[in-house]
Motif scaffolding. Sequence first.
Motif, PDB file in Angstrom:
ATOM      1  N   THR A  70      74.089 -28.363-109.388  1.00  0.00           N
ATOM      2  CA  THR A  70      72.989 -29.328-109.250  1.00  0.00           C
ATOM      3  C   THR A  70      72.980 -29.837-107.814  1.00  0.00           C
ATOM      4  O   THR A  70      73.950 -30.441-107.355  1.00  0.00           O
ATOM      5  CB  THR A  70      73.153 -30.502-110.223  1.00  0.00           C
ATOM      6  N   LYS A 106      68.931 -27.734-110.644  1.00  0.00           N
ATOM      7  CA  LYS A 106      69.601 -28.563-111.639  1.00  0.00           C
ATOM      8  C   LYS A 106      70.168 -27.670-112.728  1.00  0.00           C
ATOM      9  O   LYS A 106      69.433 -26.940-113.400  1.00  0.00           O
ATOM     10  CB  LYS A 106      68.618 -29.567-112.243  1.00  0.00           C
ATOM     11  N   ASN A 107      71.495 -27.713-112.849  1.00  0.00           N
ATOM     12  CA  ASN A 107      72.225 -26.953-113.890  1.00  0.00           C
ATOM     13  C   ASN A 107      71.873 -25.469-113.841  1.00  0.00           C
ATOM     14  O   ASN A 107      71.509 -24.854-114.838  1.00  0.00           O
ATOM     15  CB  ASN A 107      71.909 -27.522-115.284  1.00  0.00           C
ATOM     16  N   GLU A 108      71.974 -24.860-112.642  1.00  0.00           N
ATOM     17  CA  GLU A 108      71.752 -23.432-112.490  1.00  0.00           C
ATOM     18  C   GLU A 108      73.054 -22.746-112.094  1.00  0.00           C
ATOM     19  O   GLU A 108      73.937 -23.359-111.484  1.00  0.00           O
ATOM     20  CB  GLU A 108      70.675 -23.164-111.441  1.00  0.00           C
ATOM     21  N   ASN A 109      73.159 -21.450-112.429  1.00  0.00           N
ATOM     22  CA  ASN A 109      74.381 -20.735-112.085  1.00  0.00           C
ATOM     23  C   ASN A 109      74.415 -20.431-110.595  1.00  0.00           C
ATOM     24  O   ASN A 109      73.392 -20.487-109.904  1.00  0.00           O
ATOM     25  CB  ASN A 109      74.508 -19.448-112.918  1.00  0.00           C
ATOM     26  N   SER A 113      80.770 -23.092-113.551  1.00  0.00           N
ATOM     27  CA  SER A 113      80.158 -24.416-113.461  1.00  0.00           C
ATOM     28  C   SER A 113      78.695 -24.297-113.024  1.00  0.00           C
ATOM     29  O   SER A 113      78.348 -23.473-112.180  1.00  0.00           O
ATOM     30  CB  SER A 113      80.923 -25.290-112.459  1.00  0.00           C
ATOM     31  N   LYS A 114      77.839 -25.121-113.601  1.00  0.00           N
ATOM     32  CA  LYS A 114      76.430 -25.156-113.233  1.00  0.00           C
ATOM     33  C   LYS A 114      76.236 -26.010-111.978  1.00  0.00           C
ATOM     34  O   LYS A 114      76.892 -27.039-111.805  1.00  0.00           O
ATOM     35  CB  LYS A 114      75.600 -25.721-114.381  1.00  0.00           C
ATOM     36  N   TYR A 169      82.130 -28.064-105.947  1.00  0.00           N
ATOM     37  CA  TYR A 169      82.454 -27.115-107.008  1.00  0.00           C
ATOM     38  C   TYR A 169      83.576 -26.185-106.555  1.00  0.00           C
ATOM     39  O   TYR A 169      83.892 -26.093-105.371  1.00  0.00           O
ATOM     40  CB  TYR A 169      81.208 -26.306-107.390  1.00  0.00           C
TER      41      TYR A 169
END
Length: 412
Positions: free
Chosen positions: A48, A89-92, A45-46, A67
């Motif tokens: 944020t 934002k939307n990073e691993n 999951s990314k 998460y």
Amino acid sequence: MKKYNCLCDLLSKSSIKYFLMMKLTLVIFLLIGLQTLALNSSSQSKITLDLKRSSISEVLKRIESKYEYRFAYNDEVKFSNHKVDVNVKNENIESVIEKLLRNTAFSYRKINNGLYAIIKESVTQQKLITVNGKVIDSEGTPIAGASVIEKGTKNGVITNSQGDFVITVADNQAILIISSIGFQQVEMEVRDNLNPRIALTSVDESMDEVVVVGYGTQRKETLVGSVSSVTNKEITTTKNEDLRNMLSGKMPGVRVVQGSAEPGTYNGSLDIRGLGNPLVIVDGVPRPNFERLNPNDIESVSVLKDASAAVYGLKSANGVVLITTKKGKKGQAELNYNFTQTWQQLSGLPKAANPVDWMTLWNERTRGGGFGANPIYDSAAFAPYLNGTKRVEDWYGTLIRDVFPQSQHTLS
């Protein structure tokens, strides 16, 4: 009907059980595969997040609550007072953890797809921070030779000819002390500012510390000869049209005598220790006098009294008065306007006698002074003033006012 019965006979009970077990096994493997796929999907999951001034443990708890990730860490991480700003934002997850632990004494280890351990690095494992900065003055000009020191340590560097410096510090909590001769010292926290541009403010040297001596300057604390000096600020505390009168009482050994108060006469004198007229030097050029100079244009006045004046030769036998005027300075243009309004009043005037009293006193002086018994003025001289034929004019009151206004304007 007969064939069907034969087929049923071929299928024994054990065979039916075997097929049912294979079907059940296939269903179980299918369920396990779906669960693993879901776990892998959640572990990828990314992230944020947008947190300000939060501790490391607070950020980790927020990730766990949103998460499918878990973190293992000890009390050193939990109670660390290191504050961070996290805006991703939307990073691993690995990228987020690296940003979170950047410039700290902690690192991470991946246990499996969903579990990470946060550990404290040893001193040798800690990542040192390199700061690449530039030191300039208030006008943006690079300052060469400025000192940059990590506070509390001996770790320091100096800037190059372009004002640039590179210094490695222990962590982002370090404080840099930047200083240079003629500039105010500045302290700067490193934090995340790894490419700072530091501006130093210049400090004007006080004229009390530097004295004009002959053809140069010398620090007052190292001065051996007898020299007196005053600055523009001290000179202009007294308002007068004659510069000599403005120096009166402000320099030891300097005597100012005002011969007349008549406006425009400049009838005064200045001497050093009671000797004759001193040699006057204005910006390196001998001048016969200086009383008409504008005091607002003067930077400083120095008086050389003994051996300090010998550099000027025989003409300096009575001492030397060195006057340095103001000069233009690099930077923005300055427009200065000064206005002074004063009111002068005579401290006292003799009270004149009227004609009757004046003639009476002269008659008394004649009788007692051996000039004979006959008075100078008889009754005929007194009569016109006593009967009002002649009247007395108050010339002091007519010609001299009680208060005299004086205004002074200076524009530079």
